[in-house]
Write a protein that holds these residues in place. Structure first.
Motif, short mmCIF file in Angstrom:
data_model
loop_
_atom_site.label_atom_id
_atom_site.label_comp_id
_atom_site.label_asym_id
_atom_site.label_seq_id
_atom_site.Cartn_x
_atom_site.Cartn_y
_atom_site.Cartn_z
N PRO A 1 -2.60 50.52 -8.31
CA PRO A 1 -3.80 50.40 -9.13
C PRO A 1 -3.74 49.24 -10.13
O PRO A 1 -4.77 48.76 -10.56
CB PRO A 1 -3.89 51.75 -9.85
N THR A 2 -2.56 48.77 -10.45
CA THR A 2 -2.46 47.66 -11.41
C THR A 2 -2.62 46.31 -10.74
O THR A 2 -3.23 45.41 -11.32
CB THR A 2 -1.13 47.72 -12.18
N THR A 3 -2.09 46.15 -9.53
CA THR A 3 -2.21 44.86 -8.84
C THR A 3 -3.38 44.83 -7.87
O THR A 3 -3.76 43.76 -7.41
CB THR A 3 -0.92 44.53 -8.06
N GLY A 4 -3.94 45.99 -7.56
CA GLY A 4 -5.06 46.08 -6.64
C GLY A 4 -4.64 46.68 -5.31
O GLY A 4 -3.45 46.77 -4.99
N PHE A 5 -5.65 47.10 -4.54
CA PHE A 5 -5.44 47.76 -3.27
C PHE A 5 -6.08 47.00 -2.12
O PHE A 5 -7.24 46.61 -2.22
CB PHE A 5 -6.08 49.16 -3.27
N SER A 6 -5.36 46.86 -1.03
CA SER A 6 -5.99 46.53 0.24
C SER A 6 -6.44 47.88 0.81
O SER A 6 -6.08 48.94 0.27
CB SER A 6 -4.98 45.87 1.19
N CYS A 7 -7.21 47.88 1.88
CA CYS A 7 -7.66 49.17 2.42
C CYS A 7 -6.47 50.03 2.86
O CYS A 7 -6.39 51.20 2.51
CB CYS A 7 -8.66 48.98 3.54
N ILE A 8 -5.52 49.45 3.58
CA ILE A 8 -4.37 50.22 4.04
C ILE A 8 -3.42 50.50 2.88
O ILE A 8 -2.78 51.55 2.83
CB ILE A 8 -3.65 49.55 5.23
N GLY A 9 -3.34 49.60 1.92
CA GLY A 9 -2.52 49.83 0.74
C GLY A 9 -3.00 51.03 -0.05
O GLY A 9 -2.21 51.83 -0.54
N PHE A 10 -4.32 51.17 -0.17
CA PHE A 10 -4.91 52.32 -0.86
C PHE A 10 -4.57 53.61 -0.13
O PHE A 10 -4.11 54.59 -0.75
CB PHE A 10 -6.43 52.15 -0.97
N VAL A 11 -4.77 53.64 1.19
CA VAL A 11 -4.46 54.83 1.99
C VAL A 11 -2.97 55.17 1.86
O VAL A 11 -2.61 56.33 1.63
CB VAL A 11 -4.87 54.60 3.46
N HIS A 12 -2.13 54.17 2.01
CA HIS A 12 -0.67 54.37 1.90
C HIS A 12 -0.32 54.98 0.53
O HIS A 12 0.44 55.95 0.44
CB HIS A 12 0.03 53.03 2.11
N PHE A 13 -0.87 54.42 -0.53
CA PHE A 13 -0.61 54.87 -1.90
C PHE A 13 -1.05 56.32 -2.11
O PHE A 13 -0.29 57.15 -2.63
CB PHE A 13 -1.34 53.95 -2.88
N ILE A 14 -2.27 56.65 -1.70
CA ILE A 14 -2.81 58.01 -1.91
C ILE A 14 -2.00 59.03 -1.13
O ILE A 14 -1.60 60.07 -1.68
CB ILE A 14 -4.30 58.07 -1.52
N PHE A 15 -1.73 58.76 0.13
CA PHE A 15 -0.99 59.74 0.93
C PHE A 15 0.45 59.88 0.44
O PHE A 15 1.01 60.98 0.48
CB PHE A 15 -1.07 59.39 2.41
N ALA A 16 1.08 58.80 -0.03
CA ALA A 16 2.45 58.89 -0.56
C ALA A 16 2.51 59.84 -1.75
O ALA A 16 3.50 60.55 -1.92
CB ALA A 16 2.95 57.50 -0.94
N GLN A 17 1.44 59.89 -2.55
CA GLN A 17 1.40 60.82 -3.68
C GLN A 17 1.46 62.27 -3.23
O GLN A 17 1.80 63.15 -4.00
CB GLN A 17 0.13 60.61 -4.50
N HIS A 18 1.10 62.51 -1.98
CA HIS A 18 1.09 63.87 -1.43
C HIS A 18 2.23 64.09 -0.43
O HIS A 18 2.20 65.05 0.34
CB HIS A 18 -0.26 64.14 -0.76
N GLY A 19 3.18 63.17 -0.42
CA GLY A 19 4.35 63.32 0.44
C GLY A 19 4.11 63.04 1.91
O GLY A 19 4.89 63.47 2.76
N VAL A 20 3.03 62.33 2.22
CA VAL A 20 2.70 62.01 3.61
C VAL A 20 2.86 60.50 3.80
O VAL A 20 2.27 59.71 3.06
CB VAL A 20 1.26 62.44 3.97
N ASP A 21 3.66 60.12 4.79
CA ASP A 21 3.89 58.70 5.05
C ASP A 21 2.85 58.17 6.03
O ASP A 21 2.84 58.55 7.19
CB ASP A 21 5.29 58.47 5.61
N VAL A 22 1.98 57.31 5.54
CA VAL A 22 1.05 56.57 6.39
C VAL A 22 1.56 55.13 6.39
O VAL A 22 1.68 54.53 5.32
CB VAL A 22 -0.40 56.63 5.87
N PRO A 23 1.89 54.59 7.55
CA PRO A 23 2.42 53.22 7.59
C PRO A 23 1.52 52.21 6.88
O PRO A 23 0.30 52.32 6.92
CB PRO A 23 2.50 52.91 9.08
N TYR A 24 2.17 51.24 6.25
CA TYR A 24 1.45 50.20 5.51
C TYR A 24 1.08 49.07 6.48
O TYR A 24 1.37 47.90 6.25
CB TYR A 24 2.32 49.71 4.36
N ASP A 25 0.43 49.44 7.56
CA ASP A 25 0.01 48.52 8.62
C ASP A 25 -1.09 49.25 9.39
O ASP A 25 -0.86 50.37 9.86
CB ASP A 25 1.20 48.21 9.53
N ILE A 26 -2.27 48.67 9.49
CA ILE A 26 -3.40 49.38 10.09
C ILE A 26 -3.13 49.78 11.53
O ILE A 26 -3.31 50.96 11.87
CB ILE A 26 -4.72 48.58 9.94
#
Length: 119
Positions: free
Chosen positions: A19-44
């Motif tokens: 949130p401080t440097t900004g989100f790409s679409c996949i970066g946002f998804v990766h960040f949100i899911f990581a908060q819930h313990g789910v690994d979504v690859p940082y590659d679409i």
């Protein structure tokens, strides 16, 4: 995925997952899911290929919606379904993280499919 709504208006970044440097679409998804313990690859494409696919008419909040040929050829955008025909995602430099209607003609034209990473 209600936590995703906490970041509405966060800035967009071509490459970013904070949130401080900004989100790409996949970066946002990766960040949100990581908060819930789910690994979504940082590659679409990897995110698309790593999880079970579900039908559009079986959408549940937390599912990922993938789009092709938006800003570049091939898989090029992903958002998080939040219910009621809406998704949240990092769209572009103008709006950053925002809510979109999944039935919008632009999104429907580019729709590729849905995955369910949180099973």
């Amino acid at each position: 995925m209600a936590s995703a709504l906490e970041y509405l208006g966060a800035p967009y970044a071509t490459i970013g997952d904070s949130p401080t440097t900004g989100f790409s679409c996949i970066g946002f998804v990766h960040f949100i899911f990581a908060q819930h313990g789910v690994d979504v690859p940082y590659d679409i494409p990897m995110a698309w290929n790593s999880e079970p696919h579900v039908a559009l008419d079986d959408l549940l909040p937390g599912d990922l919606l993938f789009y092709s040929n938006t800003v570049f050829a091939g898989l090029s955008h992903v958002g998080i379904y939040i219910g009621n025909g809406k998704m949240v995602g990092a769209d572009n430099f103008t709006v950053g993280v925002t809510i979109d209607d999944i039935t919008d003609s632009y999104w429907m034209q580019h729709f590729t499919g849905v995955t369910r990473p949180w099973r």
